[in-house]
Design an enzyme around this catalytic site. Structure first.
Site, short mmCIF file in Angstrom:
data_model
loop_
_atom_site.label_atom_id
_atom_site.label_comp_id
_atom_site.label_asym_id
_atom_site.label_seq_id
_atom_site.Cartn_x
_atom_site.Cartn_y
_atom_site.Cartn_z
CG HIS A 19 -4.17 0.20 6.32
ND1 HIS A 19 -3.76 -1.10 6.31
CD2 HIS A 19 -3.95 0.66 7.58
CE1 HIS A 19 -3.30 -1.42 7.52
NE2 HIS A 19 -3.40 -0.37 8.30
NE ARG A 75 -2.78 -8.34 4.08
CZ ARG A 75 -3.72 -7.42 4.19
NH1 ARG A 75 -3.89 -6.54 3.23
NH2 ARG A 75 -4.50 -7.36 5.25
CD GLU A 124 -2.56 -1.67 2.43
OE1 GLU A 124 -2.49 -0.89 3.40
OE2 GLU A 124 -3.17 -2.76 2.48
CD GLU A 156 -8.18 -0.02 4.20
OE1 GLU A 156 -7.49 0.07 3.16
OE2 GLU A 156 -8.02 -0.91 5.06
ZN LIG Z 1 -3.72 -2.34 4.66
#
Ligand SMILES: [Zn+2]
Length: 414
Positions: free
Chosen positions: A295, A226, A173, A370
């Protein structure tokens, strides 16, 4: 001879880079229990499918990256379930290849391209030089591969209440780390009196990359990585560092399978990164009022908890303030965010840093963003959106910090 060796090493590095030619991201929206169950079963044993957004509940969209050789298999399952799927991304590799500018800007750090870990750490060091007496270098912990979790403390006056900014816990991210550095830079350089006042009203502990091994790996080897990078058995690597914190660990939305992307680790704080960072957070928690975590993707502004639908004690305040923050965020570009607890807004997920910080350290203003987008680029948001993302996100941060400040002064608005 040495030169030949170098050429060989370089080509070996490039040869080992993961590619995603003709991988598609398909969006499906389960409309009944049967469809949801099949998606959950698929996610538990993905066999090459990669769930960018996990299944959670009926009517909630699921994004699944499908390798080209699995498209017939995927289509068959979708048709059998009468589950409509839409192609959100037709060739993931194309987005990887066009995510960054063709020519890297060289003049300064800037926010027109994503940066490597070394570049970000060097920039943090440079802030200590350019803002003497205000910015100090801090180390929040250590990674499995022995990298520092480097950060900076911004303090215009001693004894201010504490705000933590955290980014990059999920390596792929990249917009998270870019947004954290963007906000940090504004706190130090903005001439807007509102921002300058907020900069002086709190002590900020800022960590753009709390999963440094994963971030490096996402640059050198696999853009979509990730997790952390510790070998965890069955030939697989890494735990999900945002499922590994010791607060209702493994109760919801986490996996015990080391090969999945949501692997919670063998036990709470099995990862060096989360364990050391938690110790550091504890050490600065006396006057902690805010914890802001970033995120991507989905455009959500959320607050605790993730492990339960039960409401956190100041739920009403966090919801109202979150909605105000989302309205401020939308002001520049019309970017729409949904607001709610993690459990309600995205999916049940336990063992996150946000829940741990709130549950253990009591930070009243604990939020997680997010960031952009809603799935057309997913994790691969083009670098030419960093500045707009940083600027709009800062608007929402300002609203939250202003309220925190008002509250500390005993002059509450609601
Ligand atoms: Zn995340």
């Amino acid at each position: 001879m040495l030169r030949l060796l170098c050429v060989l090493v370089v080509s070996a590095v490039f040869a080992d880079r993961a590619t995603y030619y003709n991988y598609q991201v398909r969006r499906v929206v389960p409309e009944n229990q049967e469809q949801l169950k099949v998606l959950n079963d698929l996610e538990a044993e993905p066999n090459g499918l990669y769930f960018w957004v996990r299944p959670s509940r009926i009517q909630k969209a699921v994004d699944i990256m499908v390798p080209p050789h699995m498209l017939p298999f995927f289509s068959e399952i979708a048709e059998g379930l009468n589950l409509k799927s839409e192609i959100y991304i037709s060739n993931v590799q194309h987005l990887i290849d066009t995510e960054r500018p063709k020519v890297r800007p060289t003049a300064d750090f800037g926010w027109t391209d994503y940066h490597t870990l070394d570049e970000i750490y060097a920039w943090l060091d440079s802030l200590v030089e350019t803002h003497p007496g205000v910015v100090t270098s801090i180390v929040g912990g250590q990674s499995y591969e022995d990298r520092q979790i480097k950060g900076v403390k911004v303090s215009f006056k001693a004894g201010n209440p504490v705000i933590i900014l955290e980014g990059g816990i999920h390596a792929a991210e990249w917009i998270s780390s870019a947004t954290v550095t963007y906000i940090l830079n504004k706190l130090l350089t903005s001439e807007d009196p509102v921002i300058a006042d907020l900069a002086q009203s709190f002590d900020y502990y800022v960590f753009p990359n709390v999963n440094p091994d994963g971030y490096v790996y996402s640059h050198t080897t696999d853009r979509l990585w990730r997790k952390t990078r510790r070998p965890v058995g069955n030939g697989c690597y890494g735990a999900d560092p945002n499922r590994n914190w010791d607060f209702h660990w493994m109760e919801a939305g986490a996996s015990s399978d080391p090969c999945t992307d949501y692997y919670a680790g063998e036990y709470a704080f099995s990862e060096n990164e989360t364990r050391s960072l938690a110790e550091y957070f504890k050490s600065i928690s006396d006057n902690l009022v805010g914890y802001l975590d970033f995120h991507s993707y989905s455009q959500l502004l959320m607050f605790p908890y993730g492990h339960t639908a039960e409401h956190v004690s100041n739920y009403d305040e966090l919801l109202a303030l979150g909605l105000e923050g989302a309205a401020a965020l939308a002001r520049n570009n019309g970017t729409q965010y949904k607001v709610g607890s993690i459990y309600e807004a995205i999916y049940p997920a336990s063992g996150s840093s946000l829940d741990w910080v709130r549950g253990n350290l009591g930070a009243p203003y604990a939020y997680v963003w997010e960031l952009r987008d809603t799935g057309r680029y997913g994790f691969l948001l083009p670098a030419n959106q960093i500045i707009d993302t940083g600027e709009e996100t800062l608007n929402s941060v300002i609203v939250i910090l202003q309220e925190a400040k008002r509250n500390l002064q005993g002059n509450t608005k609601r």
